[in-house]
Design a protein around this motif. Structure first.
Motif, PDB file in Angstrom:
ATOM      1  N   UNK A  72       0.852  -1.212   0.000  1.00  0.00           N
ATOM      2  CA  UNK A  72       0.000   0.000   0.000  1.00  0.00           C
ATOM      3  C   UNK A  72       0.877   1.247   0.000  1.00  0.00           C
ATOM      4  N   UNK A  73       0.516   2.227  -0.816  1.00  0.00           N
ATOM      5  CA  UNK A  73       1.310   3.451  -0.939  1.00  0.00           C
ATOM      6  C   UNK A  73       1.052   4.376   0.256  1.00  0.00           C
ATOM      7  N   UNK A  74       2.149   4.894   0.865  1.00  0.00           N
ATOM      8  CA  UNK A  74       2.005   5.822   1.995  1.00  0.00           C
ATOM      9  C   UNK A  74       2.577   7.187   1.619  1.00  0.00           C
ATOM     10  N   UNK A  75       1.787   8.274   1.871  1.00  0.00           N
ATOM     11  CA  UNK A  75       2.282   9.632   1.590  1.00  0.00           C
ATOM     12  C   UNK A  75       2.034  10.525   2.811  1.00  0.00           C
ATOM     13  N   UNK A 131       0.801  13.762   2.801  1.00  0.00           N
ATOM     14  CA  UNK A 131      -0.418  14.568   2.684  1.00  0.00           C
ATOM     15  C   UNK A 131      -1.653  13.722   3.038  1.00  0.00           C
ATOM     16  N   UNK A 132      -2.373  14.171   4.126  1.00  0.00           N
ATOM     17  CA  UNK A 132      -3.486  13.343   4.641  1.00  0.00           C
ATOM     18  C   UNK A 132      -4.626  13.195   3.642  1.00  0.00           C
ATOM     19  N   UNK A 133      -4.917  14.315   2.972  1.00  0.00           N
ATOM     20  CA  UNK A 133      -6.022  14.268   1.989  1.00  0.00           C
ATOM     21  C   UNK A 133      -5.681  13.299   0.866  1.00  0.00           C
ATOM     22  N   UNK A 134      -4.436  13.393   0.404  1.00  0.00           N
ATOM     23  CA  UNK A 134      -4.002  12.483  -0.659  1.00  0.00           C
ATOM     24  C   UNK A 134      -4.101  11.038  -0.176  1.00  0.00           C
ATOM     25  N   UNK A 135      -3.684  10.838   1.080  1.00  0.00           N
ATOM     26  CA  UNK A 135      -3.686   9.467   1.607  1.00  0.00           C
ATOM     27  C   UNK A 135      -5.097   8.873   1.587  1.00  0.00           C
ATOM     28  N   UNK A 136      -6.091   9.735   1.934  1.00  0.00           N
ATOM     29  CA  UNK A 136      -7.488   9.238   1.932  1.00  0.00           C
ATOM     30  C   UNK A 136      -7.885   8.756   0.533  1.00  0.00           C
ATOM     31  N   UNK A 137      -7.507   9.560  -0.456  1.00  0.00           N
ATOM     32  CA  UNK A 137      -7.852   9.208  -1.841  1.00  0.00           C
ATOM     33  C   UNK A 137      -7.149   7.900  -2.233  1.00  0.00           C
ATOM     34  N   UNK A 138      -5.884   7.804  -1.851  1.00  0.00           N
ATOM     35  CA  UNK A 138      -5.102   6.606  -2.197  1.00  0.00           C
ATOM     36  C   UNK A 138      -5.717   5.371  -1.524  1.00  0.00           C
ATOM     37  N   UNK A 139      -6.066   5.517  -0.236  1.00  0.00           N
ATOM     38  CA  UNK A 139      -6.639   4.377   0.501  1.00  0.00           C
ATOM     39  C   UNK A 139      -7.928   3.901  -0.167  1.00  0.00           C
ATOM     40  N   UNK A 194      -3.126   1.889 -10.246  1.00  0.00           N
ATOM     41  CA  UNK A 194      -2.956   3.170 -10.966  1.00  0.00           C
ATOM     42  C   UNK A 194      -1.786   3.991 -10.400  1.00  0.00           C
ATOM     43  N   UNK A 195      -1.262   3.545  -9.222  1.00  0.00           N
ATOM     44  CA  UNK A 195      -0.108   4.260  -8.645  1.00  0.00           C
ATOM     45  C   UNK A 195       1.215   3.604  -9.043  1.00  0.00           C
ATOM     46  N   UNK A 196       1.155   2.716  -9.998  1.00  0.00           N
ATOM     47  CA  UNK A 196       2.325   1.940 -10.421  1.00  0.00           C
ATOM     48  C   UNK A 196       3.534   2.826 -10.743  1.00  0.00           C
ATOM     49  N   UNK A 197       3.273   3.995 -11.319  1.00  0.00           N
ATOM     50  CA  UNK A 197       4.401   4.842 -11.749  1.00  0.00           C
ATOM     51  C   UNK A 197       4.614   6.045 -10.819  1.00  0.00           C
ATOM     52  N   UNK A 198       4.075   5.947  -9.604  1.00  0.00           N
ATOM     53  CA  UNK A 198       4.119   7.049  -8.625  1.00  0.00           C
ATOM     54  C   UNK A 198       5.542   7.590  -8.432  1.00  0.00           C
ATOM     55  N   UNK A 199       6.493   6.684  -8.309  1.00  0.00           N
ATOM     56  CA  UNK A 199       7.875   7.122  -8.020  1.00  0.00           C
ATOM     57  C   UNK A 199       8.486   7.926  -9.166  1.00  0.00           C
ATOM     58  N   UNK A 200       7.953   7.728 -10.353  1.00  0.00           N
ATOM     59  CA  UNK A 200       8.506   8.460 -11.515  1.00  0.00           C
ATOM     60  C   UNK A 200       7.845   9.820 -11.720  1.00  0.00           C
ATOM     61  N   UNK A 201       6.763  10.073 -10.947  1.00  0.00           N
ATOM     62  CA  UNK A 201       5.980  11.305 -11.217  1.00  0.00           C
ATOM     63  C   UNK A 201       6.540  12.492 -10.454  1.00  0.00           C
ATOM     64  N   UNK A 202       6.391  13.706 -11.050  1.00  0.00           N
ATOM     65  CA  UNK A 202       6.709  14.906 -10.280  1.00  0.00           C
ATOM     66  C   UNK A 202       5.456  15.319  -9.492  1.00  0.00           C
ATOM     67  N   UNK A 203       5.588  16.362  -8.687  1.00  0.00           N
ATOM     68  CA  UNK A 203       4.473  16.745  -7.800  1.00  0.00           C
ATOM     69  C   UNK A 203       3.199  17.120  -8.564  1.00  0.00           C
ATOM     70  N   UNK A 204       3.387  17.836  -9.681  1.00  0.00           N
ATOM     71  CA  UNK A 204       2.210  18.237 -10.473  1.00  0.00           C
ATOM     72  C   UNK A 204       1.464  17.016 -11.004  1.00  0.00           C
ATOM     73  N   UNK A 205       2.239  16.054 -11.455  1.00  0.00           N
ATOM     74  CA  UNK A 205       1.609  14.843 -12.012  1.00  0.00           C
ATOM     75  C   UNK A 205       0.893  14.052 -10.917  1.00  0.00           C
TER      76      UNK A 205
END
Ligand code: UTP
Length: 468
Positions: A1-4, A6-14, A24-35
């Motif tokens: 499970x992806x952990x970040x 930002x609490x709001x982001x975490x809710x969406x991810x959960x 859909x978070x497969x490429x998370x590590x390659x993304x910049x903040x805007x992405x």
């Protein structure tokens, strides 16, 4: 499970993981903040209960319930020969007193035409190569001049074509309709899924979404404030049409008149099907209520059924032209948007596990769409009239062959030729078509009757002819 952090982001991810879409978070590590922010934003707007319900529907298709289908009451062309003159004054009065607005759905992707840009920007008229948008705009202008009234135009686009559509209208100064009379709004998008019910990625940081079908206009009118605008302007009736019909009889007073006379909430135009296999939706009685059955849902028993005269029993093909009461559009939104979603099995491009864009040739997923005609089943009263296909319906759907730019141009020329003939003009013909390209601007005349009044001299046709 992806952990970040930002609490709001975490809710969406959960939520996304809980609903089985964590890939859909497969490429998370390659993304910049805007992405990352863009992906989170997309996911935060998903209605999960609805999405899960749709996925269930896609993966476990239930066997279709067998409905009782019978011909719907239709005011036929023969009946219209005597009845039209009673209703036209009603429609004209509604137009003149500013009770009519126009709705165009132009959010589709036009994939069959394969044109690079919004379908409405396709150059279509035989001589001047006016675009579909210009042709429609000039018809609206012509009707507003004829009835000395503003005809507000409510214009639905989708995320995929909104910007170029808007830029096109800006560039052409709203075709002299007045910017304040053209109300653009964007329809909702909904994620598509693969054949295992998983979201597809359009890019590494973006899930694939498609427009929610032309039925999405009912919700979008409400959410965008367009409905409020209609009420403020005192509109009562909305003339609805689609971007690809070059022959649409804009704001047809007879059609509006029938709608008013019958106290209908939603009315429709139909043409006689040319053959049982023709791919149009059928207006008929579905278990006793007027509605549309999509061509793909019509079984052979009904498709080929003939009456005692040997005529097709279910003959009334819908041409997607409607009049809707403004009040009815509001009612449709009262307890949330309720049109059902239909499944479209399609070939959908996606980013694979290696991060490469794949453009499949085979169908690999499902898109979800709503259809405007499903609203007919909610109308307490409707009215259906038959129209002459050769005068009112010719759609640009395919690149070539039937329903293509070529057939649309030929149909336009046949009509212009007929109007001119009725004015006494001699038309040289070749293979059943005018021998030279001819075109009549809607700003000069919208039909033969008007042309008879406006045409000052009888032209001799020995080359391309454009009349304005
Ligand atoms: P079509 O069903 O012909 O689809 O739309 P399309 O997107 O134009 O073309 P294809 O199927 O990809 O080739 C009929 C009308 O409904 C509008 C279209 O713009 C067209 O005017 N529409 C369709 C929308 O506004 N939104 C949608 O989500 C779908």
């Amino acid at each position: 499970m992806l952990k970040v952090k930002n609490k709001k982001w975490q809710q969406v991810i959960d939520l996304c993981f809980e609903n089985g879409q964590g890939h859909v978070f497969r490429f998370w590590d390659e993304m910049n903040d805007d992405q990352r922010s863009e992906l989170i934003d997309q996911l935060s707007r998903i209605d999960w209960p609805q999405m899960n319900q749709l996925i269930k529907q896609a993966l476990n298709p239930v066997k279709q319930i067998k409905h009782k289908l019978e011909p719907a009451p239709v005011i036929s062309l023969t009946e219209r020969e005597t009845l039209d003159r009673q209703v036209i004054p009603l429609g004209e009065e509604a137009l003149r007193s500013g009770q009519v607005g126009v709705c165009l759905v132009a959010g589709g992707q036009g994939s069959r035409l394969g044109f690079d840009g919004p379908k409405g920007c396709f150059p279509i008229t035989p001589v001047k190569k006016k675009t579909l948008f210009q042709l429609h705009a000039e018809k609206i202008k012509a009707m507003s001049l004829k009835y000395s009234v503003n005809l507000p135009w409510y214009f639905m686009t989708s995320r995929s074509n909104h910007e170029p559509t808007l830029a096109f209208f800006e560039e052409h100064d709203y075709f002299d309709l007045g910017k304040e009379n053209v109300f653009f709004f964007v329809q909702e998008m909904i994620p598509a899924v693969d054949e295992h019910g998983k979201f597809l990625l359009a890019e590494k940081h973006r899930i694939f979404k498609s427009p929610n079908g032309h039925g999405g206009i009912l919700k979008a009118l409400y959410q965008s404030g367009a409905l409020k605008d209609m009420k403020q302007r005192g509109l009562k009736y909305i003339f609805y049409f689609q971007v690809d019909n070059v022959l649409v009889k804009m704001c047809d007073p007879a059609f509006i008149g029938y709608h008013i006379q019958k106290k209908a909430q939603m009315s429709s135009k139909v043409v006689r099907k040319v053959k049982p296999e023709e791919r149009v939706g059928i207006i008929c009685q579905i278990d006793g209520k007027t509605g549309v059955v999509e061509y793909s849902d019509l079984d052979d028993e009904h498709r080929y059924a003939r009456d005692e005269n040997g005529q097709l029993k279910l003959w009334a093909g819908s041409i997607a032209i409607h009049v809707l009461d403004v009040q009815f559009i509001e009612d449709e939104n009262k307890n949330g948007f309720k049109l059902p979603f239909h499944l479209a099995h399609k070939a959908i491009p996606y980013v694979n596990e290696e991060g490469k864009l794949v453009k499949p040739l085979e169908k690999n997923g499902f898109k979800f769409e709503t259809f405007i005609f499903d609203a007919l089943l909610d109308a307490k009263k409707g009215c259906t009239i038959e129209v002459d296909r050769s005068q009112e319906f010719s759609a640009v759907k395919n690149k070539e062959g039937f329903d293509s730019p070529q057939t649309a141009q030929q149909d336009l020329m046949r009509n212009y030729g007929n109007w001119l003939k009725q004015c006494g003009v001699e038309i040289p013909m070749k293979d059943g078509l005018p021998a030279f390209p001819i075109e009549i601007s809607p700003l000069l005349a919208i039909d033969a009757e008007e042309l008879k009044i406006k045409l000052k001299t009888i032209p001799v046709i020995n080359g391309p002819l454009y009349l304005e």
